[in-house]
Design a protein around this motif. Sequence first.
Motif, short mmCIF file in Angstrom:
data_model
loop_
_atom_site.label_atom_id
_atom_site.label_comp_id
_atom_site.label_asym_id
_atom_site.label_seq_id
_atom_site.Cartn_x
_atom_site.Cartn_y
_atom_site.Cartn_z
N THR A 1 29.40 -7.75 -4.17
CA THR A 1 28.69 -7.59 -2.89
C THR A 1 27.54 -8.58 -2.82
O THR A 1 27.02 -9.04 -3.84
N GLY A 2 27.13 -8.90 -1.61
CA GLY A 2 25.98 -9.77 -1.43
C GLY A 2 24.69 -8.97 -1.49
O GLY A 2 24.67 -7.76 -1.73
N GLN A 3 23.57 -9.67 -1.28
CA GLN A 3 22.27 -9.01 -1.29
C GLN A 3 22.09 -8.18 -0.02
O GLN A 3 22.58 -8.52 1.06
N ILE A 4 21.35 -7.07 -0.17
CA ILE A 4 21.03 -6.20 0.96
C ILE A 4 19.51 -6.09 1.05
O ILE A 4 18.85 -5.66 0.10
N PHE A 5 18.97 -6.50 2.18
CA PHE A 5 17.52 -6.51 2.43
C PHE A 5 17.19 -5.29 3.29
O PHE A 5 17.77 -5.10 4.36
N GLU A 6 16.23 -4.46 2.81
CA GLU A 6 15.90 -3.23 3.54
C GLU A 6 14.38 -3.04 3.64
O GLU A 6 13.63 -3.43 2.74
N ASN B 1 11.94 15.48 5.61
CA ASN B 1 12.30 16.32 4.46
C ASN B 1 12.30 15.51 3.16
O ASN B 1 13.14 15.72 2.27
N GLY B 2 11.34 14.59 3.06
CA GLY B 2 11.17 13.81 1.84
C GLY B 2 12.10 12.62 1.72
O GLY B 2 12.03 11.88 0.74
N ILE B 3 12.97 12.39 2.70
CA ILE B 3 13.92 11.27 2.66
C ILE B 3 13.48 10.21 3.67
O ILE B 3 13.18 10.52 4.82
N VAL B 4 13.46 8.94 3.21
CA VAL B 4 13.10 7.83 4.09
C VAL B 4 14.30 6.91 4.24
O VAL B 4 14.80 6.36 3.26
N SER B 5 14.78 6.76 5.46
CA SER B 5 15.86 5.82 5.74
C SER B 5 15.25 4.47 6.13
O SER B 5 14.14 4.41 6.65
N SER B 6 15.97 3.42 5.86
CA SER B 6 15.45 2.09 6.18
C SER B 6 15.43 1.89 7.69
O SER B 6 16.37 2.25 8.40
N VAL B 7 14.32 1.31 8.17
CA VAL B 7 14.23 0.99 9.60
C VAL B 7 14.89 -0.34 9.88
O VAL B 7 15.24 -0.65 11.02
N LYS B 8 15.07 -1.16 8.84
CA LYS B 8 15.78 -2.42 8.97
C LYS B 8 16.67 -2.62 7.75
O LYS B 8 16.24 -2.39 6.62
N ARG B 9 17.89 -3.05 8.00
CA ARG B 9 18.84 -3.31 6.91
C ARG B 9 19.67 -4.54 7.28
O ARG B 9 20.27 -4.60 8.35
N PHE B 10 19.64 -5.53 6.39
CA PHE B 10 20.38 -6.77 6.62
C PHE B 10 21.30 -7.04 5.43
O PHE B 10 20.86 -7.04 4.28
N TYR B 11 22.57 -7.30 5.74
CA TYR B 11 23.51 -7.76 4.73
C TYR B 11 23.41 -9.29 4.74
O TYR B 11 23.85 -9.94 5.69
N TYR C 1 0.84 -1.19 0.00
CA TYR C 1 0.00 0.00 0.00
C TYR C 1 0.88 1.25 0.00
O TYR C 1 1.90 1.30 -0.67
N ASP C 2 0.48 2.27 0.75
CA ASP C 2 1.31 3.48 0.82
C ASP C 2 2.02 3.56 2.17
O ASP C 2 2.30 4.64 2.68
N LYS C 3 2.35 2.38 2.71
CA LYS C 3 2.89 2.32 4.05
C LYS C 3 4.33 1.80 4.10
O LYS C 3 5.20 2.41 4.71
N VAL C 4 4.57 0.64 3.47
CA VAL C 4 5.84 -0.06 3.63
C VAL C 4 6.40 -0.45 2.26
O VAL C 4 5.66 -0.86 1.37
N ILE C 5 7.70 -0.32 2.10
CA ILE C 5 8.40 -0.84 0.92
C ILE C 5 9.53 -1.74 1.41
O ILE C 5 10.35 -1.33 2.24
N ILE C 6 9.55 -2.98 0.90
CA ILE C 6 10.59 -3.94 1.23
C ILE C 6 11.41 -4.18 -0.03
O ILE C 6 10.85 -4.45 -1.10
N THR C 7 12.72 -4.07 0.07
CA THR C 7 13.57 -4.27 -1.10
C THR C 7 14.67 -5.29 -0.80
O THR C 7 15.10 -5.45 0.34
N ASN C 8 15.08 -5.97 -1.84
CA ASN C 8 16.23 -6.87 -1.78
C ASN C 8 17.10 -6.54 -2.99
O ASN C 8 16.68 -6.71 -4.13
#
Length: 422
Positions: free
Chosen positions: A309-314, A323-333, A295-302
């Motif tokens: 480099t390996g995959q990064i899950f965010e 200010n229009g910038i969203v940092s990841s609340v979770k980040r896994f290497y 929806y307009d709430k969460v974006i999950i990326t891999n």
Amino acid sequence: MSRNIQLPPEIIELIFSFCDCATLKVLKSVDCDWRSLIETLIQKRCSRNIPDLDLLEYKYKFSKDGTKLENICENWENWQDIVNNIEFENVSFIYEKKYISCVAVFNDYVAVGLDTGAVHLYNQTEDLLKQFEALVQREPQSIKFVPGFLLSEEPFALLVEYTLVTCIHDFSQEYQSNVFDHQQVFTAYKSYICGVALDGTVTIAQIYKDEDENTKNQQIMLKILKLVKLQVLITNNIFASLSSDKCMILSDDKVFAINYKDENNNIEGIATEIASLDFAMNSVPVLWRDALIFYDKVIITNSQPRADTGQIFEVFLLENAINGIVSSVKRFYLTEVFESLITCLYLYGSTLILGFANGEVLFYEVHDFQSLDLKKYSKLITMFTKLGRILSIDVIESCGKREFYVAGPTFVRKITGKLRIK
């Protein structure tokens, strides 16, 4: 002494509020007054606990043998604690001699995409019902059912997405198919579809059946609802999601929202940039990315930024924009977490499912994305080794269980999660 003690309805409702849905379903049979009271209580519980958009998704995914709120609520409650409430059964469903690319389920139907471009339609007993021939010689990337006016009816259409082309088949095969082409990315919600072309044009349309004025043939038609031009360079890293009134688009790091059911009937729409995602290694060109837009709430990326480099899950929560910038609340290497690569992401309500290159499937309870820990999964399912990497996952619900259909290169397996008998 008389046993008929009359309590005020609000006291009875308070007592019932401590019961789970399975118990309430039994209590409904006591008498008409209790039935009415419990149905009202379940409706309140669903409204309070299950987000509205999630509830719409659950109704769509619930098989035709029962879309009552009590069944949806019971399943939802049980899946909040997978470890203690759910037991799993992993069985083979379909074997195909051809390469399988994706799977989709709706009511009694299971659609399987093949490398020839065709789609085979099965029922739950694995009988081949019909085949939808390939209009393009490419393997399907995804399949979606368009439900009928009533969810208990047969599907209205079948959408088959290929690279740059989406074929729209009449499910009854009585009307001619249509093609939605030159689209870099495609998504759908019920009878609404959305595509983003290479030039940045976003087309949102509704599917219907009619007679072509020129050929007089009955065929699938498209009614254009919105045309929007994105002022960005379109790359392979573009994703879209459609809900009941809004289209969300992720293009590289930019997030756009389009309201396609606004009050005015103007076809020319507006894409509002609502955020930029602050990815890890944001300055490095991305080799490959997969994304889920919830929806307009969460974006999950891999993502895989570079070959070395390996995959990064965010995980990004759009409400956290500063200010229009969203940092990841979770980040896994992921090289620090898993031994295999993630090949499939699937999110269904509060259940996150990851499929891997080695054929493993992990289930997670996600009550709060900020507390998500990929090391702490609720259930691991290992497929046969010859199944290979997980390519596609879809789900159908019925009373007391959820059935996940998992596609690999040559198999579709059915993972059934049902209430554990205690």
